[in-house]
Design an enzyme around this catalytic site. Structure first.
Site: not given
Length: 265
Positions: A51, A109
């Site tokens: 994002d 992540y």
């Protein structure tokens, strides 16, 4: 010929990885840089989206070219063109059916929180002036491994067909003045990691209990989760493929290169 590119980027000034009509994405910059060198149309496919403002130390993408590359020379030439916040690190030669997204079996992540105000980490960690209860956050994070449906941590009105993910790891650790959350799964929903982190921080700040956290997951109700943690602390750090994948793909690559022209001078 098909290639995988291992790239890394500082996502601060980009609207994520994906090509977008009215905003600058990392994919656009990479495609345009490759086109400048090779003067052919380029379409890269990433292992997944990141994002706006999110970073990647390991993003894998694939692309097709009508000629064979010289990997070391290509890395040198592309890095001279790419802006300083994007780097090409490695090139893998792969077979014609290899797919950066669909062949990946896991992604990892990290979310980084700075407990000490540090101007040099302003774009790479979320600053918290008070340390949250890390033990409670780890207790809540363990609950993630027992669920598959993560609708509660998905973006509203997304285009996702289903909300099932298999989470392999989820834990917090402290390194000096940093708190680092690591989460590994076969796939992630859009915005999922930041929503998970934001809700775990609510546990760490005493706003909700560990039991509440579990109930939020069970509810499959996005409105019950906390707000998303800021983008600057999030990094895509690893994309994994089956064992021996790149060795096998290299064999497939060289089985098809006879009579192919080279694109290098």
């Amino acid at each position: 010929m098909r290639y995988f590119l291992h790239i890394s980027y500082n996502g601060t000034r980009y609207n994520g990885w994906q090509l977008q009509p009215n905003a600058l994405g990392v994919q656009q910059v990479l495609n345009e840089s490759l086109q400048k060198i090779y003067q052919v149309g380029i379409n890269t496919i990433g292992s997944g989206r990141t994002d706006t403002g999110v970073h990647a130390s390991e993003q894998l993408v694939h692309l097709d070219l009508p000629f064979q590359l010289k990997p070391e020379e290509t890395i040198f030439r592309i890095n001279k063109i790419l802006p300083k916040d994007i780097a090409l690190n490695k090139i893998y030669e792969v077979g014609p059916e290899a797919h950066a997204r669909f062949d990946a079996i896991a992604r990892t992540y990290e979310y980084r929180i700075s407990l000490q105000k540090n101007p040099f980490l302003a774009d790479f960690a979320y600053y918290l002036s008070r340390k949250p209860d890390v033990d409670k956050m780890n207790e809540a994070a363990k609950l993630l491994l027992g669920f598959q449906d993560f609708t509660a941590f998905s973006k509203v009105k997304g285009d996702t067909k289903h909300y099932n993910c298999h989470i392999y790891e989820a834990f917090w650790k402290r390194e000096n003045d940093l708190l680092i959350f690591t989460i590994k799964a076969n796939r992630f929903l859009r915005g999922m990691v930041r929503l998970v982190v934001g809700t775990l921080l609510s546990v760490g700040k005493g706003r909700i209990s560990v039991t509440d956290f579990g109930n939020i997951i069970k509810s499959q109700d996005r409105s019950k989760a906390s707000g998303a943690a800021p983008a600057e602390g999030l990094f895509l750090t690893k994309v994994e493929y089956p064992e021996g994948y790149f060795e096998e793909q290299k064999k497939l690559f060289y089985s098809q290169i006879s009579n192919m022209p080279t694109g290098e001078s």
